[in-house]
Design an enzyme around this catalytic site. Structure first.
Site, short mmCIF file in Angstrom:
data_model
loop_
_atom_site.label_atom_id
_atom_site.label_comp_id
_atom_site.label_asym_id
_atom_site.label_seq_id
_atom_site.Cartn_x
_atom_site.Cartn_y
_atom_site.Cartn_z
N ALA A 86 0.42 -1.19 -0.18
CA ALA A 86 -0.22 0.09 0.15
C ALA A 86 0.89 1.56 0.18
CB ALA A 86 -1.08 -0.24 1.44
N GLY B 120 0.31 3.88 -2.35
CA GLY B 120 -0.47 5.40 -2.00
C GLY B 120 0.41 6.05 -3.05
N LEU B 121 0.55 5.70 -3.95
CA LEU B 121 0.52 6.26 -5.44
C LEU B 121 1.98 7.28 -5.16
CD1 LEU B 121 -2.99 5.92 -7.96
CD2 LEU B 121 -0.30 4.98 -7.59
N CYS C 155 -8.08 2.94 -8.46
CA CYS C 155 -8.25 4.36 -8.21
C CYS C 155 -9.30 5.15 -7.54
CB CYS C 155 -7.47 6.06 -8.70
SG CYS C 155 -5.97 5.65 -9.48
N GLY D 180 2.40 -10.56 -7.32
CA GLY D 180 3.37 -11.92 -7.10
C GLY D 180 2.89 -12.59 -7.40
N THR E 186 6.20 -6.89 -9.58
CA THR E 186 6.92 -7.80 -8.42
C THR E 186 8.14 -8.37 -8.49
OG1 THR E 186 4.83 -7.50 -7.17
CG2 THR E 186 6.77 -8.34 -5.73
C1 LIG Z 1 4.80 -1.72 -4.56
C2 LIG Z 1 3.63 -1.68 -6.12
C3 LIG Z 1 3.80 -0.51 -7.37
C4 LIG Z 1 2.65 -0.44 -7.97
N1 LIG Z 1 1.85 0.78 -8.47
C5 LIG Z 1 0.71 0.53 -9.79
C6 LIG Z 1 0.91 2.23 -10.26
O1 LIG Z 1 1.47 2.69 -10.62
N2 LIG Z 1 -0.04 2.23 -11.38
C7 LIG Z 1 -0.81 0.72 -11.56
O2 LIG Z 1 -1.57 0.47 -12.34
N3 LIG Z 1 -0.15 -0.59 -11.23
C8 LIG Z 1 0.28 -0.62 -9.91
N4 LIG Z 1 0.87 -1.31 -9.65
C9 LIG Z 1 0.23 -2.90 -9.88
C10 LIG Z 1 1.11 -3.43 -11.13
O3 LIG Z 1 1.48 -2.78 -11.66
C11 LIG Z 1 1.25 -4.91 -11.33
O4 LIG Z 1 0.12 -5.22 -12.23
C12 LIG Z 1 0.12 -5.55 -9.93
O5 LIG Z 1 1.03 -6.31 -8.93
C13 LIG Z 1 0.83 -7.20 -10.51
O6 LIG Z 1 1.91 -7.67 -11.27
P1 LIG Z 1 2.49 -7.97 -10.76
O7 LIG Z 1 2.39 -9.59 -9.86
O8 LIG Z 1 3.94 -8.03 -11.03
O9 LIG Z 1 3.47 -7.25 -9.69
C14 LIG Z 1 1.29 -1.79 -8.38
C15 LIG Z 1 1.94 -2.81 -7.95
C16 LIG Z 1 3.15 -2.65 -6.42
C17 LIG Z 1 3.39 -4.53 -5.97
#
Ligand SMILES: Cc1cc2nc3c(=O)[nH]c(=O)nc-3n(C[C@H](O)[C@H](O)[C@H](O)COP(=O)(O)O)c2cc1C
Ligand SMILES: Cc1cc2nc3c(=O)[nH]c(=O)nc-3n(C[C@H](O)[C@H](O)[C@H](O)COP(=O)(O)OP(=O)(O)OC[C@H]3O[C@@H](n4cnc5c(N)ncnc54)[C@H](O)[C@@H]3O)c2cc1C
Ligand SMILES: Cc1cc2nc3c(=O)[nH]c(=O)nc-3n(C[C@H](O)[C@H](O)[C@H](O)COP(=O)(O)OP(=O)(O)OC[C@H]3O[C@@H](n4cnc5c(N)ncnc54)[C@H](O)[C@@H]3O)c2cc1C
Ligand SMILES: Cc1cc2nc3c(=O)[nH]c(=O)nc-3n(C[C@H](O)[C@H](O)[C@H](O)COP(=O)(O)O)c2cc1C
Ligand code: FES
Ligand code: FES
Lengths: 299, 322, 322, 299
Positions: free
Chosen positions: B71, B73-74, B131, B220, B270
């Site tokens: 979390a 929070g962008l 969002c 993940g 991740t």
């Molecule tokens: C720390 C973190 C920050 C993330 N920030 C964003 C973001 O700014 N915008 C967004 O659309 N998705 C965001 N995501 C989601 C990832 O882009 C992705 O869709 C999601 O984590 C699933 O993929 P993964 O399992 O490979 O991480 C974020 C994920 C993580 C873990």
């Protein structure tokens, strides 16, 4: 890619030793050893190829040596599944290590007097720092604390490299009973310290900052925040730090730190978003042109 | 002969299908220490907002089995710094930029779409719909297909027409297919599936939520089957719409899993935290796996899981091919 | 002094909060080779249907990161064999029986409720609502709170009044809290959270779905943060309703995580496949963890994560305590 | 709990050896060794404590010995992450093993002639069977097949224990080129076999069944279905098997098998739910009283 940035390598384990309550792992990692500067850390993948543990574990580098082209040592205590797995490694196993990471301790140009304060495993990064300071002709005074005698880090080495070495334990089983910051004022006075370097948990760093401020000398701290990546990608390790422009920003401990100027860290606000931090809820962009660019200087 | 890795996201041609997922690679600067970022298909940037944003208080993350809860929070510096500093840096390194947008209302999304799409060198936009929607009691835009469609429509209308718009959705929504259809009707050029899945971890020492604020997003490898299922179902319903798959991509085999389910590219999120060289390793693994499968074009794998068992991989029907 | 492990599920008192999850322990017979099943809180049986059922074709499972995907299709011998053979066996070993019911329509659920609750020795009923609803195009009963409520109401009306009825829900539904509230209004005595999460895996060799039929349910530690989040949110909305938590319980710490989130007991599912002695190991770990935390009664942990940081564990406000 | 059922134990690895294309792991597991009967298998946890691999891997027991109170050996080829991890074990590592699992091969009371047919790693369970048959005075004729020479299982041992040993490979690199079932008819005739025991992939078992049927002799098969638990809990390993009452049921290969009477397995319907299987879609309960109870006899 760059000669200064971190590298990711699979390095053979040279040795795993028990040192009091800690384990010391030495890996052969020439590219990390040659880049390393005191205060930097490594991030280690744990659990092997099919591991359910996705996050690297960060450890301060305790020592680098030129053997085998360059070795890197870190010390750790077993806390959870990751460090438990690490403690079971044997020589010749391969570890996936990223490093060196983070900004190192800034070193004084002149041969000044330095007090080095470490709590628990926070003592680790102070040893390569002590060596570097000694090479510059600085006086080093060590203060190392721990919960109990076996958690005071490398007391013998500390005695060897430092002019004086003061030890504290919570249970009084070794050295003075009490927090490691308690004798700090006395050491600063006796050693006429010009600067304090501290590493350990946030409350200890805050207290060290208060002591240093009372004596009007600067403090450099190395923080130990939870880090999910260590490489600046995940934004998990932020702490509120005041920039040169007076603006507080949430900066990443892993790449903008872990070393910060003590008076810049808003210790009382760690774990919160201070209301006046850049981009805090309710925060309003100031209309000065070019303002946004100032966050380059964060940290 | 090494296989042809080119793929297409709507009108955008990419060298290969390995991207970074939004928020997991900044704008590529940190990963550039580990590999040449011009080698991967594209960098999808962290979601950009209009104003600087400090994000959520720490602790922001916790480890979970084969995943993590976050979390953040962008947190980010805002669109101005992004356009002046981060985007030019990425382009100067030869990187392809997919820019993720996050707004706190339809008007903000629209303004972001206009400003970002007019910057030279933006390959595509991704609309982060996970969002809080201030006009819907803070629920996510993805919770209501009409609200999501309003945002997508606004972005599509305000963005330069030659910059494709991808709507990024979550898997844990009432009906992913209905949501995808609403976005398609609002003229999304493609979809990005999936964002993190809502969840919580409790610290074993304090028995309190491990992440400030309680709930966070799970990401993940743990969520990969959920993500792959979502891509499969949406692709079955909307076979013409290109999809960027994400959720736990760790290996080249995982990329092929997403492509077979119907994605035209896959984004690594991740796993970058675990393995900063992951993207180039994955790229190599994709190449090796295709060679092993005897497939010459990566595009031939797209949608393979929808074809009957025994049907050859490849053929003219593969959508999104280069 | 060893801690007091007793807990309560509505009117039912259990020796401890470690149960087996439906469909992951049969009726206890297989696990009895590894430990004395009278030692655990209760065995929740595999969902019982009216008629024998052959289930889904193989392959029925695939491994996923820290989890598995399954589609077994509720294979079972039907309620008659269950009541004549399986239930008596469990009771003869001193086991506590929570019986899970699965119907293909409201009338079937009602008949099962009547027949099963009248069998002597049934501690509670669990209503598996993740079944296809023939009067709603085969969507699950959990997809529509009104349909779920109809089933719960029918079960509650036809079951013996002293046998508590727990409604088992999935996490990946439009709105878990609304669904829980609908079940509560239909007079469920408690909830069981969560069932498997929809997902898919694709075989890396064939690039086709790894499980016959394509979609399956994801279970195991991978889904634990999703499950814990669901329990937390539902407990926050309905603090009086006892909850059985499940989803990836592997250790004693995981049980405490579910209890802290608001569950009164936790059920071990997939991990039984990995570790057939898991339940007794977990029981020991719960005891050790409580001792370490200095907590004398397990009931004091229930809902702990909802209390402010620093508040002592325990106290009279803990719901569901023994 | 019971002296006949399976046990779960953490057993030390005694040795890991390479044998052609296979690895042989021997663990010290007296409780498994003493319970074991030929045809049974073990289920091994892989990846260590923090493993992302949740499912145990099943392996047929290849040998038990009385050393160290009782050792158990299994052989495997590296297929994916689980067997890859296993191949990296070293002696003294601990393995979490459940066993012995499944129903063993039924042994003839009289000293009859037995043909044993194994494909690839399916040869493994036939070795303890061969020893048991020999102890009863049975004649044993071995047929072992594999993709290539290095995948034919324990050829030397086979030659030693059996009257005759026939080898086949897909590529002709060893023995006869072709499937292992091709020479089966000839062996049955020459050895005057009274029964066939077979283990391997489903198509091979089906073919062995056809040959045995043509010669009018019974067949016992050990199937290798995907198994998520091995202990009868998960219902992942079902195969359509005709019961003594003539009714087809989906029975669990792990506890109701892996050994079945060949003519009972509906090989052509493996991977489906036959329309006439108990509880298949559209299946209707027959009204005879007590019907439901018949599934006790399944398998
Ligand atoms: C720390 C973190 C920050 C993330 N920030 C964003 C973001 O700014 N915008 C967004 O659309 N998705 C965001 N995501 C989601 C990832 O882009 C992705 O869709 C999601 O984590 C699933 O993929 P993964 O399992 O490979 O991480 C974020 C994920 C993580 C873990
Ligand atoms: C820059 C830095 C340097 C460090 N140097 C050392 C050192 O030299 N020696 C040493 O013993 N420890 C050091 N630590 C702490 C060390 O990283 C943790 O003890 C370790 O990550 C615990 O892992 P685990 O799997 O055993 O514990 P678990 O509690 O099971 O870990 C779960 C998660 O929490 C994180 N975590 C747990 N404790 C800490 C902690 N104290 N700090 C940061 N993250 C934590 C883990 O990384 C992991 O992501 C350092 C931490 C940081 C940030
Ligand atoms: C009763 C029985 C006895 C067996 N005996 C032997 C033996 O003696 N020697 C040997 O080499 N192999 C044997 N196998 C096959 C062996 O279990 C698999 O090769 C092994 O599980 C592969 O694991 P992996 O992680 O390397 O492969 P992966 O493909 O990564 O495994 C993924 C999942 O699929 C399952 N799986 C993959 N291949 C098979 C397979 N062929 N059969 C069943 N499940 C599979 C795994 O168990 C795991 O759950 C036996 C299988 C069964 C059912
Ligand atoms: C193979 C398998 C069979 C299951 N069968 C049932 C069932 O019959 N009824 C039911 O309500 N839930 C069933 N479940 C769901 C579990 O009871 C449990 O809620 C879910 O798997 C999450 O817990 P876990 O992660 O500990 O497995 C089944 C799960 C699995 C993996
Ligand atoms: S640990 Fe990921 S940004 Fe610092
Ligand atoms: S493998 Fe689980 S029932 Fe057979």
């Amino acid at each position: 890619m760059s000669d200064f940035g971190p590298v990711q390598i699979r390095c053979p384990v040279l040795s795993v030793r028990r040192v009091d309550a800690y384990y010391a792992i030495t890996v052969v990692a020439p590219q990390i050893a040659e880049r390393f500067r005191a205060g930097q850390f490594v991030a280690v993948a744990v659990g092997g190829e099919a591991s359910a543990m996705l996050l690297r574990r960060p450890f301060a580098v305790h020592d680098v040596k030129p053997d085998y082209g360059g070795t890197v040592e870190f010390l750790f205590s077993v806390r959870g599944a990751g460090t438990s797995w690490l403690s079971e490694r044997r020589s010749r196993d391969l570890l996936d290590v990223v490093g060196p990471l983070g900004r190192p301790f800034p070193l004084p140009r002149d041969p000044v007097n330095c007090a080095l304060v470490g709590g628990g495993s926070g003592g680790a990064p102070l040893f390569p720092l002590a060596h570097a300071l000694r090479r510059r002709g600085c006086r080093v005074d060590f203060l190392l604390g721990g919960a109990s005698a076996d958690r005071v880090f490398s007391a013998i080495t500390a005695r060897r490299v430092a002019e004086t070495a003061t030890f504290t334990t919570d249970d009084g089983s070794f050295g003075v009973r009490g927090p490691v910051t308690a004798p700090l004022g006395r050491v600063i006075e006796e050693a006429r310290s010009d600067v304090v370097y501290a590493c350990g948990p946030m409350p200890m760093l805050r207290e060290a900052g208060a002591v240093a401020a009372r004596h009007g000398i600067p403090l450099q701290v190395a923080v130990e925040e939870t880090m999910a990546c260590g490489t600046g990608l995940c934004m998990s390790c932020v702490v509120p730090v005041v920039g040169e422009d007076g603006v507080t920003r949430m900066v990443r401990a892993c790449v903008d730190g872990p070393v910060f100027r003590g008076e810049r860290v808003r210790f009382d606000d760690v774990g919160t978003i201070p209301f006046d931090a850049l981009g805090a809820p309710g925060w309003k962009a100031r209309p000065e042109p070019g303002d946004g660019m100032a966050d380059r200087a964060a940290g | 002969m090494s296989p042809d890795l080119r793929t297409r996201l709507g009108s955008v041609h990419l060298d290969n299908p390995v991207l970074t997922a939004a928020g997991c690679a900044g704008t590529g600067r940190e990963l550039a220490a580990f590999f040449d970022i011009s080698r991967i298909g594209a960098v999808i940037t962290k979601s950009v907002m209009l104003e600087p944003r400090a994000g959520r208080p720490a602790p922001r993350v916790a480890e979970t089995p084969s995943g993590m809860l976050s979390a953040t929070g962008l947190q980010g510096p805002g669109v101005e710094v992004f356009l002046q500093r981060d985007l030019p840096w990425l382009l100067s390194r030869g990187g392809r930029a997919g820019v993720s947008l996050a707004g706190s209302g339809v008007a903000e999304y629209a303004e972001l779409a206009r400003r970002v799409s007019e910057a030279p060198g933006v390959s595509f936009l991704e609309v982060n719909l996970s969002c809080a929607n201030p006009s819907d009691q803070g629920r996510h835009f993805t919770d209501d297909p009409r609200e999501a469609a309003r945002v997508v429509h606004a972005v599509r209308s305000h963005a330069r027409s030659d910059v494709p718009v991808f709507a990024k959705l979550a898997a844990d929504v009432p009906d992913p297919v209905a949501l995808a259809e609403a976005c398609a009707e609002a003229r999304a050029d493609g979809l990005s599936l999936v964002n993190t899945v809502r969840g919580m971890a409790i610290d074993p020492r304090s028995l309190r939520p491990a992440v400030a604020g309680g709930m966070g997003g799970v990401s993940g490898p743990a969520i990969r089957p959920i993500a792959v299922g979502c891509v499969y179902e949406v692709h079955a319903a909307l076979p013409e719409l290109p999809i960027i798959g994400s959720g736990g991509v760790r290996t080249g085999a995982d990329v092929l899993e997403f492509l077979a389910a119907g994605a035209s590219a896959a984004a690594v999120g991740t796993v970058n935290f675990h393995d900063p060289s992951a993207c180039v390793r994955i790229l190599r693994e994709v190449e090796e796996a295709l060679t092993e499968h005897g497939v010459r074009r990566v595009a031939d794998v797209i949608g393979a899981a929808h074809r009957p068992m025994g049907a050859p991989l490849g053929g003219a029907d593969a959508p999104g091919g280069a």
